[in-house]
Design a protein around this motif. Structure first.
Motif, PDB file in Angstrom:
ATOM      1  N   THR A  11      98.196  37.410-107.819  1.00  0.00           N
ATOM      2  CA  THR A  11      97.000  37.794-108.574  1.00  0.00           C
ATOM      3  C   THR A  11      95.841  37.991-107.610  1.00  0.00           C
ATOM      4  N   THR A  12      94.631  37.902-108.097  1.00  0.00           N
ATOM      5  CA  THR A  12      93.454  38.064-107.245  1.00  0.00           C
ATOM      6  C   THR A  12      93.274  36.915-106.260  1.00  0.00           C
ATOM      7  N   ASN A  13      93.981  35.818-106.464  1.00  0.00           N
ATOM      8  CA  ASN A  13      93.845  34.653-105.598  1.00  0.00           C
ATOM      9  C   ASN A  13      94.800  34.749-104.413  1.00  0.00           C
ATOM     10  N   CYS A  14      94.238  34.880-103.219  1.00  0.00           N
ATOM     11  CA  CYS A  14      95.041  34.844-101.991  1.00  0.00           C
ATOM     12  C   CYS A  14      95.074  33.379-101.567  1.00  0.00           C
ATOM     13  N   SER A  15      96.242  32.764-101.643  1.00  0.00           N
ATOM     14  CA  SER A  15      96.333  31.316-101.492  1.00  0.00           C
ATOM     15  C   SER A  15      97.512  30.930-100.600  1.00  0.00           C
ATOM     16  N   VAL A  16      97.251  30.021 -99.659  1.00  0.00           N
ATOM     17  CA  VAL A  16      98.274  29.546 -98.726  1.00  0.00           C
ATOM     18  C   VAL A  16      98.187  28.031 -98.641  1.00  0.00           C
ATOM     19  N   SER A  17      99.321  27.372 -98.730  1.00  0.00           N
ATOM     20  CA  SER A  17      99.340  25.919 -98.569  1.00  0.00           C
ATOM     21  C   SER A  17     100.481  25.494 -97.668  1.00  0.00           C
ATOM     22  N   LEU A  18     100.315  24.312 -97.079  1.00  0.00           N
ATOM     23  CA  LEU A  18     101.366  23.693 -96.288  1.00  0.00           C
ATOM     24  C   LEU A  18     101.661  22.339 -96.918  1.00  0.00           C
ATOM     25  N   ALA A  19     102.939  22.058 -97.134  1.00  0.00           N
ATOM     26  CA  ALA A  19     103.312  20.800 -97.782  1.00  0.00           C
ATOM     27  C   ALA A  19     104.503  20.181 -97.073  1.00  0.00           C
ATOM     28  N   LEU A  27      95.368  23.480 -97.495  1.00  0.00           N
ATOM     29  CA  LEU A  27      95.256  24.588 -98.452  1.00  0.00           C
ATOM     30  C   LEU A  27      94.094  25.488 -98.062  1.00  0.00           C
ATOM     31  N   LYS A  28      94.320  26.783 -98.131  1.00  0.00           N
ATOM     32  CA  LYS A  28      93.266  27.776 -97.914  1.00  0.00           C
ATOM     33  C   LYS A  28      93.454  28.871 -98.944  1.00  0.00           C
ATOM     34  N   GLU A  29      92.419  29.163 -99.711  1.00  0.00           N
ATOM     35  CA  GLU A  29      92.532  30.219-100.709  1.00  0.00           C
ATOM     36  C   GLU A  29      91.175  30.824-101.018  1.00  0.00           C
ATOM     37  N   GLU A  30      91.225  32.046-101.522  1.00  0.00           N
ATOM     38  CA  GLU A  30      90.019  32.743-101.954  1.00  0.00           C
ATOM     39  C   GLU A  30      90.378  33.658-103.115  1.00  0.00           C
ATOM     40  N   ASN A  31      89.702  33.454-104.223  1.00  0.00           N
ATOM     41  CA  ASN A  31      89.941  34.266-105.415  1.00  0.00           C
ATOM     42  C   ASN A  31      88.901  35.377-105.458  1.00  0.00           C
ATOM     43  N   SER A  32      89.323  36.576-105.084  1.00  0.00           N
ATOM     44  CA  SER A  32      88.406  37.709-105.000  1.00  0.00           C
ATOM     45  C   SER A  32      88.957  38.887-105.784  1.00  0.00           C
ATOM     46  N   ALA A  33      88.115  39.467-106.620  1.00  0.00           N
ATOM     47  CA  ALA A  33      88.535  40.618-107.426  1.00  0.00           C
ATOM     48  C   ALA A  33      88.877  41.815-106.558  1.00  0.00           C
ATOM     49  N   GLY A  34      88.487  41.780-105.284  1.00  0.00           N
ATOM     50  CA  GLY A  34      88.719  42.906-104.382  1.00  0.00           C
ATOM     51  C   GLY A  34      90.120  42.970-103.814  1.00  0.00           C
ATOM     52  N   TYR A  35      90.972  42.000-104.134  1.00  0.00           N
ATOM     53  CA  TYR A  35      92.345  41.973-103.619  1.00  0.00           C
ATOM     54  C   TYR A  35      92.374  42.198-102.101  1.00  0.00           C
ATOM     55  N   SER A  36      91.832  41.230-101.358  1.00  0.00           N
ATOM     56  CA  SER A  36      91.776  41.357 -99.898  1.00  0.00           C
ATOM     57  C   SER A  36      92.954  40.661 -99.228  1.00  0.00           C
ATOM     58  N   HIS A  37      94.077  40.585 -99.920  1.00  0.00           N
ATOM     59  CA  HIS A  37      95.238  39.863 -99.398  1.00  0.00           C
ATOM     60  C   HIS A  37      95.719  40.417 -98.056  1.00  0.00           C
ATOM     61  N   PHE A  44      94.803  33.258 -93.150  1.00  0.00           N
ATOM     62  CA  PHE A  44      94.913  32.014 -93.908  1.00  0.00           C
ATOM     63  C   PHE A  44      96.108  31.185 -93.428  1.00  0.00           C
ATOM     64  N   ILE A  45      97.212  31.864 -93.105  1.00  0.00           N
ATOM     65  CA  ILE A  45      98.395  31.159 -92.603  1.00  0.00           C
ATOM     66  C   ILE A  45      98.066  30.442 -91.300  1.00  0.00           C
ATOM     67  N   GLU A  46      97.411  31.158 -90.380  1.00  0.00           N
ATOM     68  CA  GLU A  46      97.030  30.555 -89.111  1.00  0.00           C
ATOM     69  C   GLU A  46      96.087  29.377 -89.315  1.00  0.00           C
ATOM     70  N   GLU A  47      95.144  29.534 -90.245  1.00  0.00           N
ATOM     71  CA  GLU A  47      94.169  28.480 -90.479  1.00  0.00           C
ATOM     72  C   GLU A  47      94.816  27.239 -91.082  1.00  0.00           C
ATOM     73  N   VAL A  48      95.724  27.436 -92.024  1.00  0.00           N
ATOM     74  CA  VAL A  48      96.397  26.295 -92.652  1.00  0.00           C
ATOM     75  C   VAL A  48      97.246  25.532 -91.630  1.00  0.00           C
ATOM     76  N   ALA A 186      98.684  28.272-104.477  1.00  0.00           N
ATOM     77  CA  ALA A 186      99.711  27.684-103.618  1.00  0.00           C
ATOM     78  C   ALA A 186      99.679  26.163-103.670  1.00  0.00           C
ATOM     79  N   ARG A 187      98.610  25.604-104.254  1.00  0.00           N
ATOM     80  CA  ARG A 187      98.537  24.145-104.390  1.00  0.00           C
ATOM     81  C   ARG A 187      99.715  23.634-105.234  1.00  0.00           C
ATOM     82  N   GLU A 188      99.907  24.243-106.406  1.00  0.00           N
ATOM     83  CA  GLU A 188     100.989  23.821-107.296  1.00  0.00           C
ATOM     84  C   GLU A 188     102.360  24.260-106.798  1.00  0.00           C
TER      85      GLU A 188
END
Length: 226
Positions: A11-19, A27-37, A44-48, A186-188
């Motif tokens: 969806t509009t949420n670009c979300s990455v988590s490590l568990a 967890l790193k995520e940003e919910n943007s209507a602009g779809y900047s995935h 985000f992967i590097e940051e997580v 990605a949290r859940e």
């Protein structure tokens, strides 16, 4: 210890988590209507991984949200997940997008119907009980005033997700409770992906495709007739 990277781009949420063993580490995520995935996902992967102090080589699996959802968003997430799996030689896991959305609702009774907007009056939805057991499979359906009425007649029904916004003007039953602000995250996915990892429910990296549910139709500009 199972260290799993989770990618949610449906969806509009670009979300990455490590568990680790289903427990969220970063967890790193940003919910943007602009779809900047496309621009943000790899960053985000590097940051997580950096937040957790873990190298990619420590990962034991990559999990991706498989849909339904945005065609482009799903393609970006799956492509990134496959690339990492090939490069690291680790397995691919896929979790249903609506399941991670449903797990943002914690109740002791009633039903949960996670739903995503599929344009116009259509939504992607499924039905689960309060323990997240699936009672009805995922469908693409057009909403009307009778949608889900049979469930509301039996008790409380929780409607999380972007599709719930379409229901307020249609449903007058007080048993419907709306949770419109929730988006898949990605949290859940941390718990969902670990469950699949333990059960050995791995995907074929070469042939896995997102669960689009509907055919993608590219609409171009209409040509002018002379």
């Amino acid at each position: 210890m199972a260290l799993i990277l989770n990618l949610e781009t449906a969806t509009t949420n670009c979300s990455v988590s490590l568990a680790e063993d289903g427990n969220l580490i970063a967890l790193k995520e940003e919910n943007s209507a602009g779809y900047s995935h496309a621009e943000q996902l790899h960053y985000f992967i590097e940051e997580v991984m950096g937040m957790a102090g873990k190298p990619l080589a420590d990962l034991e699996a990559i999990a991706v949200s498989k849909g339904p959802g945005s065609y482009t968003g799903l393609r970006i997430g799956v492509s990134a997940a496959k690339g990492l799996c090939y490069a690291l030689g680790i397995p691919l896991l896929a979790t249903p997008t609506l399941d991670s959305l449903a797990r943002q609702v914690s109740v002791t009774s009633g039903l949960i119907i996670p739903m995503l907007d599929a344009r116009r009056m259509e939504v992607y939805s499924k039905v689960l009980d309060h323990n997240y057991t699936e009672l009805r499979e995922t469908k693409a359906e057009v909403l009307d005033e009778n949608s889900y009425r049979e469930y509301a007649e039996k008790g409380k029904v929780y409607l999380p997700g972007s599709g719930a916004e379409k229901c307020r003007d249609l449903f007058d039953d007080h048993n419907f409770e709306y949770r419109e602000g929730l988006v898949p995250s990605a949290r859940e996915m941390a718990t969902l992906s670990y469950e699949r990892f333990r059960e050995g429910l791995f995907e074929d990296v070469a042939y896995f495709e997102p669960y689009y549910l509907k055919d993608f139709i590219l609409q171009g500009k209409k040509s002018k007739t002379k």
